[in-house]
Motif scaffolding. Structure first.
Motif, mmCIF file in Angstrom:
data_model
loop_
_atom_site.group_PDB
_atom_site.id
_atom_site.type_symbol
_atom_site.label_atom_id
_atom_site.label_comp_id
_atom_site.label_asym_id
_atom_site.label_seq_id
_atom_site.Cartn_x
_atom_site.Cartn_y
_atom_site.Cartn_z
ATOM 1 N N UNK A 66 0.825 -1.215 0.000
ATOM 2 C CA UNK A 66 0.000 0.000 0.000
ATOM 3 C C UNK A 66 0.853 1.256 0.000
ATOM 4 N N UNK A 70 0.865 4.112 -2.917
ATOM 5 C CA UNK A 70 0.456 5.501 -2.681
ATOM 6 C C UNK A 70 1.600 6.475 -2.957
ATOM 7 N N UNK A 71 2.828 6.092 -2.588
ATOM 8 C CA UNK A 71 3.940 7.030 -2.776
ATOM 9 C C UNK A 71 4.401 7.087 -4.230
ATOM 10 N N UNK A 74 0.135 7.359 -6.384
ATOM 11 C CA UNK A 74 -1.076 7.705 -5.642
ATOM 12 C C UNK A 74 -2.220 8.216 -6.512
ATOM 13 N N UNK A 75 -1.962 9.230 -7.364
ATOM 14 C CA UNK A 75 -3.086 9.775 -8.154
ATOM 15 C C UNK A 75 -3.714 8.743 -9.097
ATOM 16 N N UNK A 77 -3.852 5.430 -8.343
ATOM 17 C CA UNK A 77 -4.578 4.513 -7.457
ATOM 18 C C UNK A 77 -5.902 5.106 -7.002
ATOM 19 N N UNK A 78 -5.945 6.432 -6.861
ATOM 20 C CA UNK A 78 -7.161 7.077 -6.351
ATOM 21 C C UNK A 78 -8.167 7.393 -7.452
ATOM 22 N N UNK A 79 -7.777 7.187 -8.695
ATOM 23 C CA UNK A 79 -8.593 7.613 -9.840
ATOM 24 C C UNK A 79 -9.444 6.462 -10.384
ATOM 25 N N UNK A 80 -10.421 6.801 -11.232
ATOM 26 C CA UNK A 80 -11.089 5.785 -12.052
ATOM 27 C C UNK A 80 -10.038 5.096 -12.922
ATOM 28 N N UNK A 287 -11.841 -1.329 -8.618
ATOM 29 C CA UNK A 287 -11.033 -0.424 -7.800
ATOM 30 C C UNK A 287 -9.579 -0.370 -8.262
ATOM 31 N N UNK A 288 -9.139 0.814 -8.670
ATOM 32 C CA UNK A 288 -7.741 0.996 -9.068
ATOM 33 C C UNK A 288 -6.826 0.717 -7.890
ATOM 34 N N UNK A 289 -7.221 1.223 -6.749
ATOM 35 C CA UNK A 289 -6.385 1.073 -5.570
ATOM 36 C C UNK A 289 -6.154 -0.404 -5.242
ATOM 37 N N UNK A 290 -7.244 -1.171 -5.158
ATOM 38 C CA UNK A 290 -7.101 -2.596 -4.835
ATOM 39 C C UNK A 290 -6.236 -3.309 -5.866
#
Lengths: 439, 439
Positions: A66, A70-71, A74-75, A77-80, A287-290
């Protein structure tokens, strides 16, 4: 200028209630739902659920993944993201599937919100009301819920200790076609079947694919447990033999963690585009993040070693369950899975697993009655016992409690023997004979 | 014992292709899809997408929330959860909705995989083939894709600068009922409408709810942008006035980040249970990890302050867009949104936004043609411009490029004036008149 608002009356709410689509009739709460709420209390040993033992996953591995994601991105992972899923993860999924003999192209992988959602999307794309889905009997509960929610009929094909029986499959197809039915899928869990615990032999994989091909039936190969084998690997995936007639469903829920909700479909190329469109309509993008966290985990952690760890955990628990059954309930019969989460138990004639469940929960042990796994009410003489989540010690305690309940039931049965009042199930159970390798 | 396997022939693949369910016909790739792939190149200024500017979210806030979740409740975050969503998050969602006047009970909140999935689930529960969904004209693209994927018809009700026109809604209902149609929903985006950029007035909210109630039509109130207002808040949510006839859809995608895929439905109590069952059938449970991270963020970060930050970013960008339109394209008309992401532009008569798009992409600017937002092919004289993602500087560059394209088109039109060959759209555009507050 408009009249003041009042709360809608109860009558209006009821009227709206009747506006459900026809397909919503298939979505009903299961009868055992309320009981399972009780069974989730900590003092109950639950042999009912299918939760993986995620505590066996070192949390630092996930935290590190994670943090890196994020580092470093990040942008993103948080996006569509893309409706088909993150490209690099789709490439990595190919490596996972290669362990079971699958060769494929990342273009044909569609990442979904757990493999459950892949099943939902494929069902939405293919099932018209009245279509038939063939599946093992017993079969995975929530797959059948989906099929029924699209107004399809589920037709159970018998299985034995080597999985689905090809000759029975042929007979069912002939009978259904003679009745004018449209058969859309064969839904199958070839490895460490949920709930039956058996594995489809290689010879049968070959034969069943040939039957499906001859009859133009799409095979949905659902394989959540394949990498969680105990003594030796399961045969290669059916998808390794056939690409145009198989939609293969995979997931990270059992080899990593279900909390991310990341699974996938490997689809024939002709189907892939519609599947992506259905995915976009349903959730825009997974989910991009997942996806990125899992991708980072696969790139940096010893994920194969972690799967070995899980295999060791579940193998020990299966041994605990089978040992306890042999010790406390030798009069029962059960399957001996070579992987996965589940053992399928056959009760002595006359016992009813569904009727018995409230008494079991009162004795602080829970299981899933066999009826949950049949679309047609069958399965009263069976139960599914899960060994995935409780510790070996608790598994033994649970089986001991279960033995108390079953003894009491048998005593009752004997007391009333011959009166006919407690004996609705003297006929043999479906898939009830013990496989040869079982005690 | 069985014949050797051969790869399925192309013929077999085609046969299977025809086995799609009837509803799959509604899932088609949009005609502008390929163009948008080109438009995602970095040298193109895209005024087409709806991506929130997540870079305005300090990543430390997210990283801290993740770390806390993993260290304090890792095994819960990694596990399956409830099909309705994490209870503590559902309580926090009540606080978010209270900002728009909604009072509700956490029992009636169902967490979904983005609010898109709430829309999908509600559609699956309610829409039979041939049912009608009323929506604004224009309306949100992917909502219409869902409605059509369940074989419902979309009927567009006109709007003006104060949103959906109640009298037009009445007329549409009368006409549809006279034609024997079943109207299931009114799907509406009352705040900072996508794509129209207008907001439904309070008086109309009251009146439209009364019309829906009288006609037993469920209102789907989709409110992704409500908290992203510029000068003053939007009127309270329609759900604040009526609970049994409204399914309210909310999301964290715009106030936090879409990469988590967490949204929700606030449903009438009578519907809530079916919605949870549909959610479980589709995905078993929404991501525990995503939900817990958002819950931790809401509990520990200044989330209202962060929404203020987003409001500032988008307000500045809207001003940049409107300023550039006034400077470079004063002959066009457009809406002046008081929040959200979008401006709806009306082209001079004779121009066709869909036909013009390839030329615009060649000039390195992209927009979404108005036709994407109508189920019936209307909207050629309109385009949606998004100000959410590009910087103010790039927005100006994009509009300048767009002006070049439009000038060229107008020149061409003038050259061929009177020949009739380039003039299919002389009639007035739907929702094409400039609102009074616009330049």
């Amino acid at each position: 200028m408009v009249p003041p608002l009042r709360r809608s009356s109860r009558r209006a709410a009821r009227l709206r209630y009747h506006h459900y689509a026809d397909r919503a009739a298939g979505l009903r709460a299961s009868e055992v739902r309320a009981l399972f709420a009780v069974a989730s209390r900590p003092e109950v040993v639950s042999l009912a659920g299918g939760m993986p033992f995620v505590a066996a996953l070192p949390q630092e591995l996930v935290i590190n993944a994670m943090d890196s994601v994020m580092r470093q991105q990040g942008p993103v992972a948080l996006q569509y993201g893309s409706g088909q899923g993150v490209p690099v993860l789709r490439e990595q999924i190919l490596e996972v599937m290669a362990l079971e003999g699958i060769r494929a192209h990342a273009d044909d992988v569609v990442v979904t919100t757990g493999s459950q959602h892949a099943l939902e999307l494929v069902s939405k794309l293919f099932l018209d009301p009245g279509d038939v889905v063939l599946s093992e009997g017993p079969s995975y509960v929530t797959a059948m819920v989906i099929f029924k929610s699209y107004q399809a009929e589920v037709d159970h094909v018998p299985m034995d200790e080597h999985g689905l029986i090809p000759e029975a499959l042929r007979q069912h197809i002939v009978r259904l076609k003679a009745a004018g039915k449209t058969i859309k899928f064969l839904y199958t869990i070839p490895n460490f079947h949920n709930p039956a615990g058996v594995t489809l032999s290689w010879e049968r994989r070959v034969e069943i694919l040939e039957i499906a091909r001859q009859n133009d039936i799409l095979v949905l190969e659902d394989n959540p447990y394949g990498l969680l084998y105990f003594d030796q690997p399961a045969p290669d995936a059916m998808r390794s033999l056939e690409q145009e007639g198989v939609v293969y469903l995979g997931t990270f829920s059992k080899t990593l963690a279900p909390g991310f909700r990341v699974g996938w479909a490997l689809a024939p190329h002709a189907i892939r585009e519609k599947l992506v469109l259905a995915n976009e309509a349903a959730v825009l993008s997974p989910s991009s993040f997942s996806q990125l966290v899992i991708s980072e985990y696969l790139a940096t952690a010893d994920w194969k070693g972690q799967i070995n760890t899980f295999r060791g955990v579940y193998h020990e628990r299966k041994n605990a369950l089978l040992g306890a059954l042999e010790e406390y309930l030798p009069e029962l019969t059960w399957t001996n899975p070579n992987g996965g989460f589940y053992v399928w138990v056959t009760l002595p004639g006359g016992l009813d697993s569904k009727a018995m469940l409230p008494r079991a929960v009162k004795e602080l042990v829970a299981y899933t009655p066999g009826t949950a796994f049949f679309a047609d009410g069958d399965g009263r003489q069976n139960m599914r016992l899960s060994f995935c989540y409780p510790t070996p010690g608790n598994i033994r305690i649970g089986v001991r409690r279960l033995a108390t309940v079953i003894r009491d039931e048998l005593d009752l049965l004997e007391t009333f023997a011959g009166t006919g009042s407690l004996d609705p199930l003297r006929e043999s159970a479906r898939f009830g004979s013990p496989p040869p390798e079982t005690a």
